[in-house]
Design an enzyme around this catalytic site. Structure first.
Site, PDB file in Angstrom:
ATOM      1  N   ASP A  38       0.818  -1.209   0.000  1.00  0.00           N
ATOM      2  CA  ASP A  38       0.000   0.000   0.000  1.00  0.00           C
ATOM      3  C   ASP A  38       0.848   1.253   0.000  1.00  0.00           C
ATOM      4  OD1 ASP A  38       0.609  -0.194   2.733  1.00  0.00           O
ATOM      5  OD2 ASP A  38      -1.209  -1.408   3.009  1.00  0.00           O
ATOM      6  N   LYS A  98      -4.775   3.778  -1.278  1.00  0.00           N
ATOM      7  CA  LYS A  98      -5.481   4.437  -0.179  1.00  0.00           C
ATOM      8  C   LYS A  98      -4.621   4.594   1.054  1.00  0.00           C
ATOM      9  CE  LYS A  98      -9.694   4.741   0.951  1.00  0.00           C
ATOM     10  NZ  LYS A  98     -10.937   5.375   0.823  1.00  0.00           N
ATOM     11  N   GLY A 103       3.543  -0.491   5.602  1.00  0.00           N
ATOM     12  CA  GLY A 103       4.381   0.575   6.138  1.00  0.00           C
ATOM     13  C   GLY A 103       4.685   0.362   7.614  1.00  0.00           C
ATOM     14  N   GLY A 104       5.895   0.727   8.026  1.00  0.00           N
ATOM     15  CA  GLY A 104       6.266   0.652   9.436  1.00  0.00           C
ATOM     16  C   GLY A 104       6.307  -0.775   9.934  1.00  0.00           C
ATOM     17  N   ASP A 105       5.700  -1.003  11.082  1.00  0.00           N
ATOM     18  CA  ASP A 105       5.581  -2.359  11.635  1.00  0.00           C
ATOM     19  C   ASP A 105       4.150  -2.837  11.413  1.00  0.00           C
ATOM     20  OD1 ASP A 105       6.807  -4.409  13.788  1.00  0.00           O
ATOM     21  OD2 ASP A 105       4.654  -4.129  14.093  1.00  0.00           O
ATOM     22  N   THR A 127       8.895   0.745  13.236  1.00  0.00           N
ATOM     23  CA  THR A 127       7.658   1.530  13.231  1.00  0.00           C
ATOM     24  C   THR A 127       7.962   3.018  13.081  1.00  0.00           C
ATOM     25  OG1 THR A 127       5.676   2.118  14.465  1.00  0.00           O
ATOM     26  CG2 THR A 127       7.616   1.594  15.781  1.00  0.00           C
ATOM     27  N   MET A 175      -1.588   8.769  12.769  1.00  0.00           N
ATOM     28  CA  MET A 175      -2.856   9.034  12.073  1.00  0.00           C
ATOM     29  C   MET A 175      -3.577  10.222  12.703  1.00  0.00           C
ATOM     30  SD  MET A 175      -4.200   5.131  11.599  1.00  0.00           S
ATOM     31  CE  MET A 175      -3.946   4.640  13.300  1.00  0.00           C
ATOM     32  N   GLY A 182       8.584  10.971   7.634  1.00  0.00           N
ATOM     33  CA  GLY A 182       9.839  10.763   8.351  1.00  0.00           C
ATOM     34  C   GLY A 182      10.686   9.669   7.717  1.00  0.00           C
TER      35      GLY A 182
HETATM   36  N1  SAH Z   1       2.188   0.343  10.949  1.00  0.00           N
HETATM   37  C1  SAH Z   1       2.609   1.710  10.778  1.00  0.00           C
HETATM   38  C2  SAH Z   1       1.534   2.690  11.180  1.00  0.00           C
HETATM   39  C3  SAH Z   1       0.318   2.638  10.288  1.00  0.00           C
HETATM   40  S1  SAH Z   1      -0.837   3.843  10.712  1.00  0.00           S
HETATM   41  C4  SAH Z   1       3.901   1.936  11.564  1.00  0.00           C
HETATM   42  O1  SAH Z   1       4.294   1.099  12.364  1.00  0.00           O
HETATM   43  O2  SAH Z   1       4.545   2.959  11.331  1.00  0.00           O
HETATM   44  C5  SAH Z   1      -0.449   5.113   9.571  1.00  0.00           C
HETATM   45  C6  SAH Z   1       0.209   6.270  10.271  1.00  0.00           C
HETATM   46  O3  SAH Z   1       1.576   5.984  10.481  1.00  0.00           O
HETATM   47  C7  SAH Z   1       0.220   7.561   9.506  1.00  0.00           C
HETATM   48  O4  SAH Z   1      -0.994   8.246   9.601  1.00  0.00           O
HETATM   49  C8  SAH Z   1       1.332   8.304  10.188  1.00  0.00           C
HETATM   50  O5  SAH Z   1       0.904   8.824  11.412  1.00  0.00           O
HETATM   51  C9  SAH Z   1       2.300   7.184  10.480  1.00  0.00           C
HETATM   52  N2  SAH Z   1       3.379   7.067   9.495  1.00  0.00           N
HETATM   53  C10 SAH Z   1       3.684   5.994   8.750  1.00  0.00           C
HETATM   54  N3  SAH Z   1       4.791   6.231   8.020  1.00  0.00           N
HETATM   55  C11 SAH Z   1       5.199   7.472   8.329  1.00  0.00           C
HETATM   56  C12 SAH Z   1       6.296   8.286   7.949  1.00  0.00           C
HETATM   57  N4  SAH Z   1       7.208   7.871   7.067  1.00  0.00           N
HETATM   58  N5  SAH Z   1       6.409   9.502   8.493  1.00  0.00           N
HETATM   59  C13 SAH Z   1       5.519   9.942   9.386  1.00  0.00           C
HETATM   60  N6  SAH Z   1       4.459   9.220   9.777  1.00  0.00           N
HETATM   61  C14 SAH Z   1       4.310   8.000   9.272  1.00  0.00           C
END
Ligand code: SAH
Length: 511
Positions: free
Chosen positions: A52, A74, A105-107, A135, A187, A216
């Site tokens: 995504d 989305k 994205g992230g974790d 994350t 979020m 970030g």
């Molecule tokens: N699982 C993801 C979070 C998903 S919720 C994690 O662990 O990072 C989606 C939210 O993650 C976004 O609305 C934002 O607040 C944050 N987010 C994800 N990637 C980001 C990034 N590169 N920079 C800043 N915020 C980020």
């Protein structure tokens, strides 16, 4: 299965029914270097990657050529039906024996619906592996020079979702949040004002430091600093939108001494890269690494057309198989497979590859090229191909290829059969991409075809008058003028370095 098993729960490799397996992989927050090795291994073995918007697109290059890449788009608030569809797709593909990577994205287990997806696998009896990621709640802040804990300042941190009001989920305990030493809100940009009001109402001092970090860890990272009382107005003023991590607490002040990461020189610039085929995304990745926001438009897909390739007469019928692109190699071998044949059918046929990239793909299919010209162009191929007089040449190309190569080979005495072994198709642009194109600072055209594709995909819409239109090569410029009425700059050297330098200069001159 020949795929990574480390960290697989419950001996999932042994459990796989037909090789089908799902890896739920954390992609990290944006910097492609923040993917784990386990994540990289899973990608390298994937048949299907479902990703995504928050998963860095640059990571897709770890997937094998020919893997199915499914964008499930989305950015925020994927609602239920959509989530259902993603889970269904994942399960269906795994049941069909595919190795599926769900790249998030992230974790995946931090507000990522990774757990829901794992449960869907469990319910369908599909084996799965969870690969944790960095994350954004910690990683994005680290790139802004903000540690979530710091001796004497914060011994704990609390991470909450800022949009919970929309989601109808369990509500955040704002009185607890107001007392957190370090509060991290994900979020929360769209509801920033409400979130700050909740904190103030729960007794948080208005002067408490707040920092928002948008995108970030990426080269276009933006950081905005304020207080609980001021941040919402500041964010509105600067137009700072999602996705961002919001940190509330004393630790935010450490950035003054600890900030270390420099966004790239093109941060804040929007560039449209019009494409004709997958390879061109190299340009997109380079621009992204300099901080540009890249819109790849239109999305190009290639479809093999094995029915156009008469493989039955390979042996003894052709003297040369001429492969003028990596896609042609894949399309040719797809046709062989469809016909129930393999490389043995090429016995006695000499094979030419246009350049190193095509040759490398050929080698992936276990075949060596007999001839590669001194320059990677079809002109050089036509001029230098040996033993052409009377030779029977088979030339699988795309539906868009003209007859220049086959004409040149015919001039040298060859009998050429050219077939459209694959199609290149532009997908229509969705609303989000159209909006992004309207805000572009620069639009690049790498080829005449790319220009025609973008023209077709835009329909009767125009490119923004303020965007600089940059074309590569004279032939491309002519077509860009035909399609869009102007060209602002032409790059003559098509090498990636030269193109990138030129685009940087153009953007530096643009307002
Ligand atoms: N699982 C993801 C979070 C998903 S919720 C994690 O662990 O990072 C989606 C939210 O993650 C976004 O609305 C934002 O607040 C944050 N987010 C994800 N990637 C980001 C990034 N590169 N920079 C800043 N915020 C980020």
């Amino acid at each position: 299965m020949g795929v990574p098993c480390e960290g697989s729960p419950r001996g999932s490799c042994a459990k796989a029914m037909n090789g089908g397996h799902v890896w739920i992989v954390g992609a990290g927050p944006g910097d492609p270097g923040l993917l784990t090795l386990a994540g990289q291994r899973a990608l390298a073995a994937a048949d299907v990657v479902i990703y995504d918007a928050l998963a860095p697109a640059a990571l897709l290059r770890h997937a094998p050529r020919g893997a199915e890449l499914v964008y499930v788009g989305k950015r925020s608030g994927a609602h239920l039906r959509r989530q259902d569809e993603i889970e269904m797709l994942m399960v269906e593909r795994a049941r069909a024996g595919k190795r599926v990577v769900r790249l998030k994205g992230g974790d995946p287990f931090v507000f990522g619906r990774g757990a829901e997806e794992a449960l869907a696998c469990r319910a369908a009896d599909v084996p799965f592996t969870v690969v944790p990621g960095v994350t954004s709640a910690i990683g994005a802040l680290a790139y802004a020079g903000i540690p979530v804990t710091y001796r004497g300042m914060a011994t704990s941190f609390l991470v909450v979702p800022g949009n919970e009001a929309d989601e109808g989920g369990a509500s955040v305990d704002w009185s607890l949040a107001a007392q957190a030493e370090t509060l991290v809100i994900l979020m929360g940009m769209r509801t920033l004002e409400e979130n700050m009001r909740c904190l103030l109402d729960a007794g948080c001092p208005p002067g408490r430091p707040v920092t928002c970090v948008r995108w970030g860890t990426r080269a276009d990272q933006e950081v905005l600093t304020g207080t609980v009382g001021t941040i919402a107005a500041l964010a509105a003023e600067h137009g700072l939108e999602s996705p961002a991590v919001i940190v509330v607490g004393e630790v935010a002040t450490l950035a003054a001494d600890l900030a270390w990461f420099e966004p790239g020189p093109l941060a804040g610039r929007r560039v449209v890269v019009s494409r004709t085929r997958e390879e061109e995304s190299d340009l997109a990745r380079r621009l992204e690494s300099l901080g540009a926001y890249v819109v790849e438009a239109p999305v190009i897909v290639t479809r093999n057309r094995p029915e156009n390739v008469d493989t039955h007469c390979v042996e003894g019928c052709w003297d040369w198989l001429v492969l003028a692109s990596p896609n042609a190699v894949d399309a040719f071998f797809a046709a062989l497979r469809t016909a129930g044949l393999d490389t043995r059918a090429l016995h006695g046929v000499s094979i030419a590859a246009v350049g190193a990239a095509t040759e490398a793909v050929l080698q992936q299919h276990g075949v060596r090229a007999d001839f590669v010209p001194s320059r990677a162009t079809s002109e050089a191929l036509a001029e230098e191909l040996p033993r052409t007089t009377g030779a029977r040449v088979f030339l699988p190309v795309s539906n868009l290829s003209d007859s220049r190569l086959s004409d040149a080979l015919r001039k040298r005495g060859a009998k050429v059969q050219q077939v459209a072994a694959y199609e290149i198709v532009a997908e229509p642009l969705d609303e989000q991409r159209l909006r992004e194109i309207r805000e572009a600072d620069l639009v690049t055209f790498a080829s005449a075809t790319a220009a025609r594709f973008l023209r077709a995909a835009l329909g009767d819409r125009d490119l923004p008058p303020s965007a600089r239109l940059v074309s590569i090569g004279e032939q491309t410029s002519k077509v860009v003028v035909e399609c869009f009425g102007r060209v602002d700059h032409q790059v003559d050297d098509p090498s990636l370095d030269a193109v990138v330098t030129s685009l940087q200069e153009c953007l530096a001159r643009a307002p």
